[in-house]
Design an enzyme around this catalytic site. Sequence first.
Site, PDB file in Angstrom:
ATOM      1  N   LYS A 131       0.865  -1.175   0.000  1.00 16.90           N
ATOM      2  CA  LYS A 131       0.000   0.000   0.000  1.00 16.90           C
ATOM      3  C   LYS A 131       0.907   1.232   0.000  1.00 16.90           C
ATOM      4  CE  LYS A 131      -3.867   2.094   2.609  1.00 16.90           C
ATOM      5  NZ  LYS A 131      -4.790   1.964   3.754  1.00 16.90           N
ATOM      6  N   SER A 134      -9.807   2.417   3.048  1.00 17.88           N
ATOM      7  CA  SER A 134      -8.890   3.113   2.184  1.00 17.88           C
ATOM      8  C   SER A 134      -7.955   2.211   1.377  1.00 17.88           C
ATOM      9  CB  SER A 134      -8.030   4.057   3.031  1.00 17.88           C
ATOM     10  OG  SER A 134      -7.207   3.333   3.915  1.00 17.88           O
ATOM     11  N   SER A 136     -10.198  -0.055   7.147  1.00 15.20           N
ATOM     12  CA  SER A 136      -9.575   0.114   5.828  1.00 15.20           C
ATOM     13  C   SER A 136      -8.944  -1.129   5.223  1.00 15.20           C
ATOM     14  CB  SER A 136      -8.522   1.224   5.895  1.00 15.20           C
ATOM     15  OG  SER A 136      -9.139   2.485   5.880  1.00 15.20           O
TER      16      SER A 136
END
Lengths: 483, 480
Positions: free
Chosen positions: A75, A150, A174
């Site tokens: 990420k 997210s 997330s």
Amino acid sequence: MHNKTIAELARGLRSGEFSSVELTRIFLDRITQHQNLNAFVTVTPDQALAQAEAADKRLAEGSSGLLTGIPIAQKDIFCTDGVKTSCGSKMLDNFIAPYDATVVTKFNEAGAVMLGKLNMDEFAMGSSNETSYYGPVLNPWDTKTVPGGSSGGSAAAVAARLVPGVTGTDTGGSIRQPAALCGITGLKPTYGRVSRYGMIAYASSLDQGGPMTRTAEDAAMLLQTMAGFDEKDSTSVDKPVPDYLASINQKLEGLTIGLPKEFFGEGLDAGIAAIIETAVEEYRRLGATVKEVSMPNLKYAIPAYYIIAPAECSANLSRFDGVRFGYRCENPSDLTDLYTRSRGEAFGKEVKRRILIGTYALSAGYYDAYYLKAQKVRRLISEDFKKALSEVDVIMGPVTPSTAFGLGEKTGDPIQMYLSDIYTIAINLAGLPAISIPAGFLNAMPVGLQIIGQYFAEDRLLNVAHQYQQVTDWHQRSPKGFE
Amino acid sequence: MDNQKWEVVIGLEIHTQLATQSKIFSGAPTAYGAEPNVQACAVDLGLPGVLPVLNEEAVRMAVKFGLAIEAEIAPYSVFARKNYFYPDLPKGYQISQFELPIVGKGYLDIEVDGVKKRIGVTRAHLEEDAGKSLHEDFHGLTGIDLNRAGTPLLEIVSEPDMRSAKEAVAYMRQLHELVRYLEICDGNMQEGSFRCDANVSVRPKGQSEFGTRAEIKNINSFKFVEKAINHEIERQIDLIEMGGRVVQETRLYDANKDETRSMRSKEEANDYRYFPDPDLLPVSISEALKAQIKATLPELPGAKKLRFIEQYGQDDESATTLTSSRELADFYEQVVQQSGGQAKLATNWMTGDVLGALNKAGLDISHCPVRPERLSGLIKRIADNTISGKIAKQVFDKLWNGTATADEIIEQDGLVQITDMGAIEAIIDTIIANNQGQVEQFRSGKDKVFGFFVGQVMKETQGKANPAEVNKMLMAKLKG
């Protein structure tokens, strides 16, 4: 090849069936082929192939570990030495991190091959990946819908088989929410289990990195590498890391499952409720007993979260001031102009909203009414979980109130957007571990089951998830066009 | 202005840089004077993703200080973020302590013009220093040096117990002496290791409520503290007497112009939005750790002074002087020990010639060119009458300017005191014979002439005659 799990790929690499370089090329090609999903902010083919070659050497020498030669992706919230680390923001579009996050170092040492950096909501603030400076990520199950957030790029990339396993971070859901919306497995570990060093902070007391994969077994393999005490992170916990693969095959006879009645009330799509009930039925067949539990303070989780997280972020994001790194406005006339325009021009709307909320909540005269009150609520919610988990081994429930919603559907209504994390946020407030696993489909869109466990009981969660995946095949389904 | 009508109230906030090897939340070194930004690591720069890790040495030093002022040591203290934007504050917040500081209420005793007074310490808390903004040489831009960012500070806050600038200076000196005794701060004020902010207010004598206070920042020497406070007192009294009102504000002391000027008013003051730093765990101090640190406490200035009076027979003033720093006191005690217990001579020489010479040369005791070995060598020769006190001063000059020992200098320069009374008697007889006029004067009652004879003898003997013996013999001969 791209449909194989990490466990299968690791076996193939070790037996010499294929090389890491071959594997890496296959996945790099798929990333290029499916660029339209917008799952990656940065792809690093040269570094990846160099790492793959090094991994092949280790494999040949017999000095390989669990993940040597396995393609992964990070990420874009984890700092990677020499590679752009944007955190999904214009603010860091020009930021090349000069150091590796601890998690990144651990993957590098394990010999994993990083293919690139994954798209995400700006500074991890969002539930749909629509706040990214790099544009929304599309859900491979239906490209008109969001992948969740997210960690939306992470979830979409794994669901679309662009990479077999990735990292995500979870502050209020997330990891779990996008995992559910994209039909993959995502584990949020106990707060303190995985080092936060080098993971760009959103809300420091809630942020936790974790693995996102297709199966629980693969998640166990990634967590094995990610977990552990880090002297650079004072909030990481100095506790031995168990062998997660060793316990996943335990049978579930005698397992007690708690179902909080507050998880099944108003707001939950009836179709999802039915899928969760079916999954719980499956657990009964595996030998578990089920019990209702109550957590009366759960309803305060969202308001408490939206005080605590913005308060922390309002301070965490102060370092982005245009002085030392990141975006700086052109020709500032003075210091105030430098600050206001650099921040004004480079932060997106949602980030600004949360900084403002947090600044307000911490202001003189409001601190007690907001921040302190929210902390009290946080303790009450933790107590609720503690009590429930003294009666049962794990708690189960939905991950999200609905399946993936349409792109742009909730961007105009922050409250509706915040409510999509209603079942996940409380777990972060309590600091507990929880996993989201695929449990069925509603109107051809994936639905996730959430399993919450005792502090540091990741091994138990992975075991409970893996046993379910031995008798179901939801986690094996691929979205159309990505088979 | 009528000072008799007004009472002054002063409280001080003193920032001491703790003498740790590395910074409070990172491993970067703290040494002063390096090239800009070479001592700032990723954590000090506030890069995205970095986290603070508390330096335990800084905690130990804070506890040491707390124990030395007999303060409560918090079993549980918390770091908080103090939020404000400034270019030399990399994170946009300073990690400090707010509601739960590590050191609670304690006290410090001071003495002004012979009057003792106890000054309360409200609290002392740990925090990180900011970097420095450099406004010169950047052509209208500002340069940022983050070497200092993250240097550990102990901010020591006093009660508003001081009633004059003199008391404030005495408190500051006492504190300065203490932190150096404890070896937790180098005390270097030029380098900013010991900095002071003063809260000053005035009120009509007899009034119990405090007046409105002004905070004076940036006072970095004892001299300036006294001047700045006195200046501020005058300003406030003048203002009130002319019908004005003191406003709560922060004022900056300008040493060049010797004035304070307004920096920001209360309305303009920052709302720092303190909240507990989620990156750091609360600090817990166990009884065992406290006991362990207590065992390392050195003898403190007050106790040492009492002991010097008792053990070495010093007067209050000498004892105060010789215990004003640990190095000086240690130096003194080494001289006493190595001179075989010549405490009185050592006291006189240390408070007189040694400190005088150091003062003149602008040196402190650690740079004294005459170390205890050589000084005690000199004192031994005075004590055993090898040389006179007067000759000793000559020898001391040579000790100061060279590397020879006292014995070597006495030997080379032939300075041994003449003890052969026969030789002295011969010299005296010659002088009396050659100066009959003066002899007459003396015998007719002009006692002052006696000094002339002593001078003559000393001149003839090049000062090597024992003055007491000379006096005795001269007196006997002159009286005939």
